[in-house]
Design a protein around this motif. Structure first.
Motif, mmCIF file in Angstrom:
data_model
loop_
_atom_site.group_PDB
_atom_site.id
_atom_site.type_symbol
_atom_site.label_atom_id
_atom_site.label_comp_id
_atom_site.label_asym_id
_atom_site.label_seq_id
_atom_site.Cartn_x
_atom_site.Cartn_y
_atom_site.Cartn_z
ATOM 1 N N LYS A 6 -43.222 23.843 -17.079
ATOM 2 C CA LYS A 6 -42.449 24.688 -18.089
ATOM 3 C C LYS A 6 -40.990 24.549 -18.136
ATOM 4 C CE LYS A 6 -46.295 26.938 -19.719
ATOM 5 N NZ LYS A 6 -46.757 26.611 -20.857
ATOM 6 N N LYS A 7 -40.683 24.612 -19.226
ATOM 7 C CA LYS A 7 -39.032 24.426 -19.240
ATOM 8 C C LYS A 7 -38.256 25.571 -18.377
ATOM 9 C CE LYS A 7 -35.211 24.254 -22.644
ATOM 10 N NZ LYS A 7 -34.597 24.401 -23.926
ATOM 11 N N GLY A 8 -37.391 24.973 -17.538
ATOM 12 C CA GLY A 8 -36.493 26.069 -16.577
ATOM 13 C C GLY A 8 -37.315 26.024 -15.329
ATOM 14 N N GLN A 9 -38.657 25.437 -15.020
ATOM 15 C CA GLN A 9 -39.219 25.735 -13.721
ATOM 16 C C GLN A 9 -38.511 24.689 -12.864
ATOM 17 O OE1 GLN A 9 -43.460 24.709 -13.945
ATOM 18 N NE2 GLN A 9 -43.688 24.738 -11.840
ATOM 19 N N VAL A 10 -38.381 25.328 -11.713
ATOM 20 C CA VAL A 10 -37.734 24.658 -10.529
ATOM 21 C C VAL A 10 -38.624 23.758 -10.069
ATOM 22 C CG1 VAL A 10 -36.731 24.869 -8.266
ATOM 23 C CG2 VAL A 10 -36.367 26.580 -9.997
ATOM 24 N N LEU A 11 -38.356 22.341 -9.988
ATOM 25 C CA LEU A 11 -39.055 21.295 -9.466
ATOM 26 C C LEU A 11 -38.850 21.138 -8.019
ATOM 27 C CD1 LEU A 11 -39.097 18.899 -12.495
ATOM 28 C CD2 LEU A 11 -40.579 20.619 -12.102
ATOM 29 N N ILE A 12 -37.784 20.871 -7.668
ATOM 30 C CA ILE A 12 -37.526 20.596 -6.101
ATOM 31 C C ILE A 12 -35.854 21.281 -6.010
ATOM 32 C CG2 ILE A 12 -38.599 18.421 -6.192
ATOM 33 C CD1 ILE A 12 -35.736 17.012 -6.301
ATOM 34 N N ARG A 13 -35.753 21.553 -4.622
ATOM 35 C CA ARG A 13 -34.704 22.015 -3.988
ATOM 36 C C ARG A 13 -34.104 21.085 -3.002
ATOM 37 N NH1 ARG A 13 -36.812 27.509 -5.297
ATOM 38 N NH2 ARG A 13 -35.019 28.520 -6.688
ATOM 39 N N LEU A 14 -32.715 20.689 -3.012
ATOM 40 C CA LEU A 14 -32.365 20.037 -1.909
ATOM 41 C C LEU A 14 -31.461 20.835 -0.941
ATOM 42 C CD1 LEU A 14 -30.970 16.922 -4.122
ATOM 43 C CD2 LEU A 14 -33.179 17.230 -3.054
ATOM 44 N N ASP A 15 -31.301 20.361 0.123
ATOM 45 C CA ASP A 15 -30.662 20.788 0.994
ATOM 46 C C ASP A 15 -29.076 21.101 0.784
ATOM 47 O OD1 ASP A 15 -29.403 22.362 3.280
ATOM 48 O OD2 ASP A 15 -29.748 20.168 4.619
ATOM 49 N N SER A 16 -28.758 22.315 0.547
ATOM 50 C CA SER A 16 -27.089 22.851 0.050
ATOM 51 C C SER A 16 -26.121 22.968 0.880
ATOM 52 C CB SER A 16 -27.504 23.663 -1.158
ATOM 53 O OG SER A 16 -28.119 24.936 -0.399
#
Length: 477
Positions: free
Chosen positions: A83-93
């Motif tokens: 879906k639009k706006g769905q978080v696909l991946i998160r990187l180490d921030s």
């Protein structure tokens, strides 16, 4: 001798036997044929072609910052929907958060420096005011000493002392002015540094936000090349998503089929409304065809037949495909989901082979004839005022058991409709201009006529032999 004499006697007196005369009935000058009405075609002309479903667009998402994947959505798999706006991946921030904090501290430090320089400028301005007063006092003192010297009441040394005091006050004032200008330049430098730090801080915050990658559209994952805890360098594509809000169907149309799309009344009216000068050049302006031409996409799933509404979108390219000599066309389907009463919905997906029915509104005269009336070589046999007329035609489309055709040249230049009928029965040796007559019930049932000849010997009815039919096809072809 007796036998020889008997033979001579028999030949002489009995005579030669006369062969009986056989009379052939005269051939009828008119060929009796079966005819049908010449009917006008009204309404749309449907062009049926095959097509394949292609995605409306494909997006390849790439990492805009480098980092280690710490969270991966379960939908980042080929075939899954996102879906639009769905978080696909998160990187180490962590590094990006530290950079933001560093720049925030640097911005605060520069703000303090700017405040300090501002205070210094204000102090210098106050000192300048005092130095100006001191200079005025020293100038008044020198003028008073000069007046006393004129009255011989003061010595020259007192004059020198007053002048030195005036010069000292003037020097102090100039020094404070220089100090104020230096502080003003320093303030400008600190301000520029703060602006640069603010830009770097915004960039750091942007990089921090890019550690979370979201889906920009509603779609389906085509391919995924990332796993959790893997490292993604900057600019590395990791997922491909196709837009499922709409799809397109690519079909190849021949030049004859494109002719009817270009000359559709709806297309010409649209062109005339937008630019009257271009309405007559619709054939050359194929790229201006828009949603005026509608189409129906159909596909069969088992025993269910599903349909979708589509419109002619554009030509897929700049002209004819050099390999197939056809025009690649794209039809846009705004609603890929199809629903059928009593069954679940079906969706158009990439790679599906479908049937495309294009509805055009031709602006030319068309006729509707039985399919059996079309002769080899795309010709029609017409009964025009009792004479055979062979005219070429162009097959436009099929409508049930009938065929929609265009007569070439126009029928109006050949004859009048009141005296024209289509010949549907075969003729053994068709010749342009040969006399023909319409078959009547009396002709069909009378049998031999006055001359003893069959009523319709020249027509090939349902009982004609195969040789006669084949000769008819060869003569017309």
């Amino acid at each position: 001798m007796g036998l020889f004499a008997a033979a001579i006697y028999g030949y002489t007196f009995l005579g030669e036997r006369q062969r009986p005369l056989r009379s052939k009935p005269p051939k009828s000058p008119v060929t009796i044929v079966s005819t049908d009405d010449l009917r006008f075609h009204s309404g749309p002309v449907v062009i049926d072609v095959n097509g394949v479903v292609v995605p409306l667009r494909e997006l390849r998402l790439a990492a805009e910052v480098a980092g280690r994947v710490v969270e991966l959505s379960e939908n980042v798999r080929a075939g899954r929907k996102v879906k639009k706006g769905q978080v696909l991946i998160r990187l180490d921030s962590t590094e990006y958060e530290l950079e933001v904090k560093r720049l925030q501290a640097l911005a605060q430090q520069e703000a303090a420096e700017e405040n300090s320089v501002q205070v210094g400028i204000e102090n210098t301005v106050e000192l300048q005011s005092l130095a100006q007063k001191q200079l005025e006092i020293a100038r008044q003192e020198r003028e008073r000493i000069n007046s006393l010297v004129a009255q011989r009441a003061a010595s020259a040394s007192e004059v020198d002392t007053a002048r030195r005091a005036e010069l000292a006050a003037d020097s102090a004032l100039v020094e404070l002015e220089n100090r104020r200008r230096e502080l003003t330049a320093q303030l400008q430098l600190v301000t520029e540094k703060r602006s640069l730090t603010q830009v770097l801080l915004e960039r750091a915050r942007l990089d921090l936000s890019r550690c979370e990658i979201q889906s920009p559209i509603d779609g389906r994952v085509v391919s995924s090349e990332v796993e959790e805890q893997s490292f993604l360098p900057t600019g590395t594509p990791f997922i491909t998503i196709e837009d499922t809000s709409a799809v397109e169907v690519r079909a190849s149309l021949t030049a004859d089929q494109m002719f009817w799309i270009w000359n559709s009344r709806s297309v010409l009216s649209t062109l005339a409304a937008s630019d009257p000068d271009q309405a007559g050049t619709a054939v050359s302006d194929a790229d201006r065809i828009n949603s005026a031409v509608s189409a129906t996409i159909s596909s069969v799933f088992g025993t269910e037949s599903h349909q979708w509404s589509a419109v002619f979108e554009r030509l897929d390219g700049v002209g004819i495909d050099v390999n197939t000599r056809t025009y690649p066309c794209l039809f846009r389907v705004e609603s890929p989901e199809s629903s059928l009463e009593g069954s679940s919905s079906r969706q158009l997906t990439r790679g599906m082979f479908v049937d495309v029915s294009i509805e055009t509104q031709p602006n030319q005269l068309l006729f509707r004839v039985a399919e059996s009336a079309v002769r080899p070589g795309n010709r029609l046999w017409l009964n025009v005022d009792g004479k055979l007329r062979i005219v070429p035609i162009t097959i436009v489309s099929r409508a049930g058991d009938d065929v929609v055709v265009q007569v070439q040249p126009e029928l109006d230049h050949l004859c009048t409709l009141a005296s024209t009928r289509i010949i549907v029965s075969p003729i053994s040796d068709p010749i342009e201009g040969m006399p023909v007559g319409a078959q009547t019930p009396s002709n069909a049932e009378a049998g031999p006529d006055k001359t003893g000849q069959s009523a319709s010997p020249a027509i090939g009815d349902a009982t004609s032999n195969s040789n006669q039919t084949n000769s008819s096809l060869r003569a017309d072809g």
